[in-house]
Design a protein around this motif. Sequence first.
Motif, short mmCIF file in Angstrom:
data_model
loop_
_atom_site.label_atom_id
_atom_site.label_comp_id
_atom_site.label_asym_id
_atom_site.label_seq_id
_atom_site.Cartn_x
_atom_site.Cartn_y
_atom_site.Cartn_z
N SER A 65 7.18 1.24 5.85
CA SER A 65 5.73 1.11 5.65
C SER A 65 5.00 1.09 6.99
O SER A 65 3.88 1.59 7.10
N ARG A 85 0.82 -1.21 0.00
CA ARG A 85 0.00 0.00 0.00
C ARG A 85 0.86 1.27 0.00
O ARG A 85 0.53 2.24 -0.66
N HIS A 86 1.96 1.26 0.76
CA HIS A 86 2.68 2.51 1.01
C HIS A 86 3.99 2.67 0.25
O HIS A 86 4.53 3.77 0.18
#
Lengths: 475, 475
Positions: B333, B260-261
């Motif tokens: 993250s 996601r990051h």
Amino acid sequence: MIQAVRTALGDKAVIDDAHDIEPWLHDWRGRYHGATPAILAPDSTAGVAQIITLAAAHGVPLVPQGGNTSMVGGATPPADGSALILSLRRLKRIRHVDPTANLAVAEAGVILADLHDAALAQGRRFPLTLGARGSATLGGLASTNAGGTQVLRFGTMRSLVAGIEAVLPDGQIHDGLAALKKDNRGYDLDHLLVGAEGTLGVITAVTVRLVPAIAARAVAWVGLSSPHDALRLLHALESTTDAIESFELLPAESLAAVLRHIPATRAPLAGAHRWHVLIEAVASDAGAEPPAQLLERLLAPALAAGLAADAVIAASEAQAEAFWRIRDSLSESERALGPAAQHDISVPVERMPDFMLDAAAACDARFPGTQASGFGHLGDGNVHFHVRAPAGMDAAEWYGDLAPVVTSYVHDLVTAAGGSISAEHGIGQMKLAELQRLAAPARMAALRAIKAGLDPHGLLNPGKLLALARGPATP
Amino acid sequence: MIQAVRTALGDKAVIDDAHDIEPWLHDWRGRYHGATPAILAPDSTAGVAQIITLAAAHGVPLVPQGGNTSMVGGATPPADGSALILSLRRLKRIRHVDPTANLAVAEAGVILADLHDAALAQGRRFPLTLGARGSATLGGLASTNAGGTQVLRFGTMRSLVAGIEAVLPDGQIHDGLAALKKDNRGYDLDHLLVGAEGTLGVITAVTVRLVPAIAARAVAWVGLSSPHDALRLLHALESTTDAIESFELLPAESLAAVLRHIPATRAPLAGAHRWHVLIEAVASDAGAEPPAQLLERLLAPALAAGLAADAVIAASEAQAEAFWRIRDSLSESERALGPAAQHDISVPVERMPDFMLDAAAACDARFPGTQASGFGHLGDGNVHFHVRAPAGMDAAEWYGDLAPVVTSYVHDLVTAAGGSISAEHGIGQMKLAELQRLAAPARMAALRAIKAGLDPHGLLNPGKLLALARGPATP
């Protein structure tokens, strides 16, 4: 003190019959002789802790003893009878063998051969082994950081000990058996106790590493012209594989002595070579390259390059055993050659080839008629360096007069080469004065400060390793 | 004292400009802040010995400092300005690299990345590495027994240090650089200094082991259902090969956070799995079985047995790098997810799967709204165990109030599991009170006795590791 132990731990924990004590008052080679009113023999860690607490309260020195196989008088009590023997032999449980984690926990009195068997029964191997494996105990092996013939790959006891349980001089129990692979909570007490010869605490149990059992092995015999070529060969092997477990060097005269004095031995190679090497390679993975094929692959370029003059790989297990029998008979065959001064010494591996040649030449020149040579664990930088008495010299004259002078001379050469006067046997009583004479002052001061900090009254194994039994040191 | 150093070693050895001192008064994360009138910066071992001798004479405490990358405030001076910083950064010579003996001698101020380069230039590898390799120095790495991502096969600094040169608290130089493979001359000073965080002596140089350069590597990504299966898989691999250098475990939520990051990352496997393992196998022998083939041969039966659910071996070096990028991005993250209490802990390897699940569940129950999980070096029994703050909680409230309570709770769980509250970062200032609270009394007493024996006036790195600066201890 004896009565207090009897009260606390029962009659079985005290041996005070002179006849039963007698065998434990001497080292196994009969060089050191002590006296004691009693042997204390607890059967648990708690019992050891009670004894050490009582000893601290009564100010009574204790001499820890396992299998009594010390080469340096490390387990023989003082001759004045001032100390009690603390025998660990009843702590003989193998608490567990974990073939998954490759760990075993053995009490101090467990005999090495019994641990070998217990590991094998679970498809694993405890790789350290030595001649006294039928008597030496795990506690003693750890306390003396024992070596042996399989150090090259897996190291000495220090590398194989994953955790230690010990009773410290104040009677408290240090429990390091959990064997954490990473633990940065201050000074490493386990490493401090390994090799401390029972002077900083009494080891009651050890966690040791196991390795996979052997799936296949191969033994090669190589003839070559110098220790320098032998070391180059070792480096060539080690730069591409870590399967080499033994790399034992011997000169032609050692081989000749074996062939002459040991029945049913024969030379592995047809031609004459100045130096010889026995190499063992081991595989634990049945699917990996077979060790014989590995040795063939790696020895071929060495032969082509002239690094080795000739080589043979044992074609059967029986032939492999025959090669090893030559190596294992070296000490016996040397004894047949007459009295000798023997030295367990190490120097940095890279310097060993020069040292072997130069030190032998220096000894021969300095002591006319003697014959010096070294053999053994080249890859560990550790050889047994023997100087044989002049032909016809009386043993009493040699051992009484000349041998100590020879030994001091050899120790001077070792020290000048940056080496150690005790590679694997420890200091004990035998090398205490030589350590004091030759160690750097910074080192001796640090050893004394550690001893004074942990055992301020000098009650644990007095007169061993350090000449210090004077109560608390002042800075 | 400062004037005496200036006289003895010249102006370059004293930094007393406030502007030049400033950067070295804080740890790199900005959590600890100290003060000092001067940084002493000798450029030789003899200079360090002169400074420590002067400090002993003047009764001035010294704080040794290398790259100042401590995670626990171990190199930050006390806030009251009572100590001088002893910087080792000018001792930056790599004295030699010996590719034949596989040894290098580096001074304390040598930066890890520079040693990596020097080894590689000779076809060798220094296998320890970590995030701070561009700043961390060899002296600091040895003094803190640093770990990193390649510990599984070659161990922590303790295993890689073959010898140490250090100045002891009395100003004498201990020279253990000869790196004897076998040396039983009493207590092992080198092992005592490794991990002592500069409280028993100041390391000025180290001899370190090198290993062959990498001929080939393979990286696999495995999906599986539990940490227990991961450990079984590791054991299956290790029982037949020692080519495994990394075995890093992470939960699905950690992978999801990375995807996601962190830009340009993608899941290595198509399906969803509760847990993931990154495995690296390395060969140094170009003639041996290629690592990719080895992993294929060993992973196939694991997949067939249901131990692993799915697996992929990187088909190219680029794909291998992509797998590693996921692992290396975990911390970054996680930061994106909000404040967290982070713990560098270890337990015995066999207990780690239970610990990861049980401790996470216990934390979630005890601190509602928090989320706990661990990732990292499963094979070392060492994970980074993070507890994330409840969603929406203010960072100041978390770090000021709740996080310390969470940390004590996690440390209690670790201690109950027989583990260590410091696996690789050391104690420093940060964990001093927790060590005091949780360590066995026998251990604390022994640490104090050793410190009092070697540094009776408590002048080396005061306030780190042990709360002890009271002059000589009395028994």
